[in-house]
Design an enzyme around this catalytic site. Structure first.
Site, PDB file in Angstrom:
ATOM      1  N   ASP A  94      -2.346 -10.812  -2.235  1.00 52.57           N
ATOM      2  CA  ASP A  94      -2.894 -10.329  -0.973  1.00 52.57           C
ATOM      3  C   ASP A  94      -4.377 -10.022  -1.199  1.00 52.57           C
ATOM      4  O   ASP A  94      -4.785  -9.731  -2.332  1.00 52.57           O
ATOM      5  CB  ASP A  94      -2.130  -9.057  -0.570  1.00 52.57           C
ATOM      6  CG  ASP A  94      -2.498  -8.545   0.814  1.00 52.57           C
ATOM      7  OD1 ASP A  94      -1.759  -8.840   1.760  1.00 52.57           O
ATOM      8  OD2 ASP A  94      -3.522  -7.830   0.936  1.00 52.57           O
ATOM      9  N   HIS A 143       0.820  -1.221   0.000  1.00 56.04           N
ATOM     10  CA  HIS A 143       0.000   0.000   0.000  1.00 56.04           C
ATOM     11  C   HIS A 143       0.852   1.269   0.000  1.00 56.04           C
ATOM     12  O   HIS A 143       0.312   2.370  -0.099  1.00 56.04           O
ATOM     13  CB  HIS A 143      -0.932   0.029   1.220  1.00 56.04           C
ATOM     14  CG  HIS A 143      -1.940  -1.080   1.227  1.00 56.04           C
ATOM     15  ND1 HIS A 143      -2.757  -1.345   0.156  1.00 56.04           N
ATOM     16  CD2 HIS A 143      -2.244  -2.002   2.183  1.00 56.04           C
ATOM     17  CE1 HIS A 143      -3.532  -2.383   0.442  1.00 56.04           C
ATOM     18  NE2 HIS A 143      -3.228  -2.801   1.662  1.00 56.04           N
ATOM     19  N   ASP A 201      -4.062 -12.959   4.099  1.00 55.32           N
ATOM     20  CA  ASP A 201      -5.338 -12.393   4.550  1.00 55.32           C
ATOM     21  C   ASP A 201      -6.506 -12.874   3.693  1.00 55.32           C
ATOM     22  O   ASP A 201      -7.641 -12.436   3.884  1.00 55.32           O
ATOM     23  CB  ASP A 201      -5.288 -10.864   4.585  1.00 55.32           C
ATOM     24  CG  ASP A 201      -4.700 -10.247   3.334  1.00 55.32           C
ATOM     25  OD1 ASP A 201      -4.389 -10.987   2.382  1.00 55.32           O
ATOM     26  OD2 ASP A 201      -4.529  -9.010   3.305  1.00 55.32           O
ATOM     27  N   HIS A 244      -5.982  -7.503  -0.473  1.00 53.00           N
ATOM     28  CA  HIS A 244      -6.193  -6.084  -0.768  1.00 53.00           C
ATOM     29  C   HIS A 244      -5.498  -5.671  -2.061  1.00 53.00           C
ATOM     30  O   HIS A 244      -4.457  -6.237  -2.416  1.00 53.00           O
ATOM     31  CB  HIS A 244      -5.670  -5.217   0.378  1.00 53.00           C
ATOM     32  CG  HIS A 244      -6.318  -5.492   1.697  1.00 53.00           C
ATOM     33  ND1 HIS A 244      -5.931  -6.536   2.508  1.00 53.00           N
ATOM     34  CD2 HIS A 244      -7.332  -4.853   2.343  1.00 53.00           C
ATOM     35  CE1 HIS A 244      -6.685  -6.538   3.603  1.00 53.00           C
ATOM     36  NE2 HIS A 244      -7.543  -5.541   3.528  1.00 53.00           N
TER      37      HIS A 244
END
Length: 357
Positions: free
Chosen positions: A200, A163, A280, A202
């Site tokens: 991931d 991120h 995740d 995200h």
């Protein structure tokens, strides 16, 4: 496979300072063949006055992964590679001076790691207890590209701060280790094409923004579209976007991955794969909101490593997000499976009593 001793690739016009920083960096250590291309330091683990418990991320998972591997005899402690800390000059290869200066504000760091009480802690403590572990992991990610090219694969038991971009952190990501390791590979490894496989849960908006108009980098990003970060600007830079619905289960997930890898194979021929292997996606993860089983994660990683092996492309793996205590066990099991399937070589002596500190 490119050699790490190859001549540096020519830098684009106006990029001489970046190239100079990369060439003068001490992060590309010479690693003896007696070591496995598994990178970890006890300094990765975050113990921060108990404040680390206020974020769902398991800030001790990196050490627990390593301890599972060593205590169960799959990896000898002395074969683990310890990286150096990325210094300011290393970080400036991607980050702006203004962004790095902003990390001198505990309030700014608190926003990035999503733990508001961090804003009340003196910044020198924040640097030592929180940002130093991150910088060690960045050093590991950068070194992992060199090891991957030399050995065919590498695993940084940490990193994957996807991120964070050159100018902005967020989502527990303070430094752009993916962008940094790729920029180092361009110059030091004579690499000119990199595939990012970001699995991931995200969206990997940090590296997507950093390589927005760079044709040398191809991004395959498979993520839950209904969770953070909702970075619609970065989405337009994803070369291959697979958006998942919350609640996606193992079989559907693995089927979509198979399809994505097949498409990717026909579209791009990389010299290096950066695999962001967040856990995740696990069923029960409070932030990922997908329903992939532990066995599904193990199979996912095997598919990606096999994809790289079948095409003889060096691959480096970063462990990235994963917000349950069970993540460390699943990652260790996945690494053990990769070894059992001869996709990686840990050089282990089963029954070893050595452990990670």
């Amino acid at each position: 496979m490119a050699s790490s001793s190859a001549s540096p690739a020519p830098a684009p016009a106006g990029d001489s300072l970046r190239q100079k920083r990369i060439l003068s960096s001490k992060l590309y250590l010479e690693i003896p063949s007696s070591k496995a291309p598994v990178i970890y330091s006890p300094a990765y683990d975050i113990s921060f006055l108990g404040l680390e418990k206020l974020h769902p991320f398991d800030s001790a998972k990196w050490g627990r992964i390593c301890r599972y591997l060593t205590r169960e005899g799959h990896l000898e402690k002395q074969r683990v590679v310890e990286p150096l800390e990325a210094c300011k000059e290393d970080l400036l290869v991607v980050h702006t001076e203004a962004y790095l200066n902003s990390l001198k504000s505990s309030f700014r760091v608190a926003n990035i790691v999503e733990v508001p009480p961090v804003s009340l802690v003196p910044n020198w403590i924040v640097q030592k207890k929180l940002l130093y572990p991150f910088r060690k992991q960045v050093g590991g990610s950068i070194l992992s590209a060199k090891l991957a090219v030399e050995r065919g694969w590498s695993i940084n038991v940490g990193g994957g701060f996807h991120h964070c971009s050159a100018t902005e952190g967020g989502g527990f990501c303070a430094y752009a280790d993916i962008s940094l390791c790729i920029q180092f590979a361009f110059v030091r490894l004579n690499i000119s094409s990199v595939l990012i496989i970001d699995l991931d849960a995200h969206q990997g908006n940090g590296h997507e923004n950093d390589f927005a108009n760079d044709g040398r980098v191809y991004t395959l990003d498979m993520y839950n579209a209904s969770i953070y970060p909702f970075d619609f600007a970065a989405m337009q830079y994803i070369d291959q976007k697979i958006e998942l619905a919350s609640g996606t289960k193992t079989d559907e997930y693995l089927e979509k991955l198979d399809q994505a890898l097949e498409v990717c194979k026909s579209r791009f021929q990389p010299q290096l794969i950066v695999y962001n292997a967040g856990t995740d996606i696990l069923d029960g993860d409070p932030l990922g909101r997908l329903k992939v089983s532990p066995e599904g994660v193990v199979t996912r990683d095997e598919k990606v490593f096999r994809f790289a092996r079948d095409q003889n492309i060096p691959l480096l793996m970063l462990t990235s997000g994963g917000y349950m205590k069970s993540s460390a066990r699943v990652i260790a099991d996945s690494i053990i499976n990769l070894s059992n399937k001869n996709l990686i070589e840990l050089g282990c002596q089963l029954g070893s009593e050595t452990t990670c500190d």
